[in-house]
Design an enzyme around this catalytic site. Structure first.
Site, PDB file in Angstrom:
ATOM      1  N   GLY A   1       0.816  -1.199   0.000  1.00  0.00           N
ATOM      2  CA  GLY A   1       0.000   0.000   0.000  1.00  0.00           C
ATOM      3  C   GLY A   1       0.851   1.251   0.000  1.00  0.00           C
ATOM      4  O   GLY A   1       2.075   1.201   0.181  1.00  0.00           O
ATOM      5  N   ASN A   2       0.209   2.368  -0.202  1.00  0.00           N
ATOM      6  CA  ASN A   2       0.869   3.667  -0.256  1.00  0.00           C
ATOM      7  C   ASN A   2       1.503   4.007   1.086  1.00  0.00           C
ATOM      8  O   ASN A   2       1.307   3.320   2.091  1.00  0.00           O
ATOM      9  CB  ASN A   2      -0.156   4.739  -0.639  1.00  0.00           C
ATOM     10  CG  ASN A   2       0.461   5.929  -1.350  1.00  0.00           C
ATOM     11  OD1 ASN A   2       1.641   6.245  -1.183  1.00  0.00           O
ATOM     12  ND2 ASN A   2      -0.337   6.609  -2.153  1.00  0.00           N
ATOM     13  N   ILE A   3       2.264   5.075   1.124  1.00  0.00           N
ATOM     14  CA  ILE A   3       2.803   5.595   2.372  1.00  0.00           C
ATOM     15  C   ILE A   3       1.635   5.983   3.272  1.00  0.00           C
ATOM     16  O   ILE A   3       0.693   6.639   2.830  1.00  0.00           O
ATOM     17  CB  ILE A   3       3.707   6.810   2.099  1.00  0.00           C
ATOM     18  CG1 ILE A   3       4.871   6.416   1.183  1.00  0.00           C
ATOM     19  CG2 ILE A   3       4.237   7.406   3.394  1.00  0.00           C
ATOM     20  CD1 ILE A   3       5.638   7.600   0.624  1.00  0.00           C
ATOM     21  N   ALA A   4       1.680   5.532   4.532  1.00  0.00           N
ATOM     22  CA  ALA A   4       0.632   5.828   5.525  1.00  0.00           C
ATOM     23  C   ALA A   4      -0.714   5.208   5.165  1.00  0.00           C
ATOM     24  O   ALA A   4      -1.764   5.752   5.496  1.00  0.00           O
ATOM     25  CB  ALA A   4       0.491   7.329   5.727  1.00  0.00           C
TER      26      ALA A   4
ATOM     27  N   GLY B   1      -1.605   2.227   6.310  1.00  0.00           N
ATOM     28  CA  GLY B   1      -2.003   1.369   7.423  1.00  0.00           C
ATOM     29  C   GLY B   1      -1.283   0.042   7.477  1.00  0.00           C
ATOM     30  O   GLY B   1      -1.706  -0.867   8.200  1.00  0.00           O
ATOM     31  N   LYS B   2      -0.179  -0.098   6.753  1.00  0.00           N
ATOM     32  CA  LYS B   2       0.547  -1.363   6.712  1.00  0.00           C
ATOM     33  C   LYS B   2       1.087  -1.758   8.088  1.00  0.00           C
ATOM     34  O   LYS B   2       0.959  -2.909   8.510  1.00  0.00           O
ATOM     35  CB  LYS B   2       1.701  -1.263   5.701  1.00  0.00           C
ATOM     36  CG  LYS B   2       1.254  -0.979   4.279  1.00  0.00           C
ATOM     37  CD  LYS B   2       2.431  -0.899   3.322  1.00  0.00           C
ATOM     38  CE  LYS B   2       3.407   0.206   3.687  1.00  0.00           C
ATOM     39  NZ  LYS B   2       2.778   1.559   3.668  1.00  0.00           N
TER      40      LYS B   2
ATOM     41  N   THR C   1       0.047  -0.806  11.019  1.00  0.00           N
ATOM     42  CA  THR C   1      -1.088  -1.140  11.881  1.00  0.00           C
ATOM     43  C   THR C   1      -1.568  -2.559  11.618  1.00  0.00           C
ATOM     44  O   THR C   1      -1.859  -3.318  12.554  1.00  0.00           O
ATOM     45  CB  THR C   1      -2.241  -0.150  11.646  1.00  0.00           C
ATOM     46  OG1 THR C   1      -1.788   1.176  11.935  1.00  0.00           O
ATOM     47  CG2 THR C   1      -3.436  -0.479  12.528  1.00  0.00           C
TER      48      THR C   1
ATOM     49  N   GLU D   1       6.103  -6.445   5.334  1.00  0.00           N
ATOM     50  CA  GLU D   1       5.701  -5.106   4.926  1.00  0.00           C
ATOM     51  C   GLU D   1       6.342  -4.799   3.573  1.00  0.00           C
ATOM     52  O   GLU D   1       7.552  -4.694   3.460  1.00  0.00           O
ATOM     53  CB  GLU D   1       6.128  -4.074   5.969  1.00  0.00           C
ATOM     54  CG  GLU D   1       5.643  -2.670   5.657  1.00  0.00           C
ATOM     55  CD  GLU D   1       5.976  -1.680   6.760  1.00  0.00           C
ATOM     56  OE1 GLU D   1       5.483  -0.541   6.693  1.00  0.00           O
ATOM     57  OE2 GLU D   1       6.748  -2.037   7.680  1.00  0.00           O
TER      58      GLU D   1
END
Length: 270
Positions: A62-65, A67-68, A70, A138
């Protein structure tokens, strides 16, 4: 919906399931729940369907921020699951140098430097001994190449010769070293939400990231993992809409626990 077998994925061409394809069999709905985006297994000669003892690798993308972290923290205390966070600390300190910060401040000068080291450290992540039946990572060596190297090149920040060398090195790794993954979980988040979260967490290197950068990364992820128009995915893809607040995201992670952690759910059709 359960994923089709990797063998059947290899036999299917990617079909569009992105925005703008409403009414088609693969179109996205606007709900908050997950959806399966059919992907072509790649490389096709690495079908491990009959290898029952193979330990499984799941990459959270996923993109930066988006929720990876989390997501990984949510599953980190699960029995028989090990978690590998993105090696950001290494990217921030290479013998006292911070190539991550250097790249964000001057991508044209430091893009190749950072991405060379990212490719090395992600290769290390993929190849280190796996102790648990399921490994959650991640991001991956695939997104390092298909998203971040690609973004530098498309944005005119990486010369063609640098792009060609990194691409050739990546292709050699994939052909000769087992960096295969079994499932990709794509936390699909709009750039505007990512930007809000990025500002709230206030990481030093990220202070200079503009909204345009997040839009560029988002477009590449959509091309790669939703539309299938960029590069073939390395594994079947589970898309989870991730614009929600923390409480709702934790609910979605729990709802998708079996889909994310149970190999049988990746290898058999509905």
């Amino acid at each position: 919906m359960l994923l089709r077998s990797l063998r059947s994925w290899a036999a299917r061409s990617p079909r569009s399931v992105g925005p703008g394809s409403s009414g088609s069999p693969g179109s996205l709905d606007s709900g908050a729940g997950p959806l399966w985006a059919p992907r072509r297994a790649w490389p096709p000669d690495k079908d491990r369907e009959n290898d029952k003892e193979k330990k499984a690798v799941v990459c959270i993308e996923g993109n930066i921020a988006s929720g990876k972290t989390t997501c990984l923290e949510f599953f980190s205390n699960t029995t028989d699951v090990e978690v590998l966070m993105e090696p950001v600390l290494k990217w921030r300190n290479v013998h006292g140098h911070n190539p991550l910060s250097l790249m964000y401040h001057d991508a044209s000068r430091w893009g190749l430097t950072l991405q060379t080291y990212v490719q090395l450290t992600m290769l290390d992540q993929h190849t280190r001994p796996q102790m648990s039946p399921v490994r959650l990572m991640e991001r991956s060596i695939y997104s390092a190449r298909y998203i971040f190297v690609e973004n530098l090149y498309r944005g005119g920040k990486m010369p063609e010769v640098d792009y060609a060398i990194l691409s050739e090195w990546f292709d050699w790794i994939v052909r000769n070293i087992d960096v295969s993954v079994d499932l990709i979980v794509y936390l699909r988040t709009t750039p505007e939400i990512c930007y809000q979260r990025l500002k709230m967490r206030c990481r030093e290197e990220e202070k200079v990231i503009p909204m345009e950068y997040l839009h560029a990364i988002h477009r590449l992820y959509e091309e790669w993992l939703v539309n299938g128009s960029l590069f073939p995915a390395a594994a079947p893809v589970l898309v989870i809409e991730a614009d929600h607040n923390l409480e709702k995201m934790l609910e979605l992670f729990e709802q998708n626990r079996a889909r994310i952690l149970t190999p049988e759910n990746w290898k058999h059709g509905p």
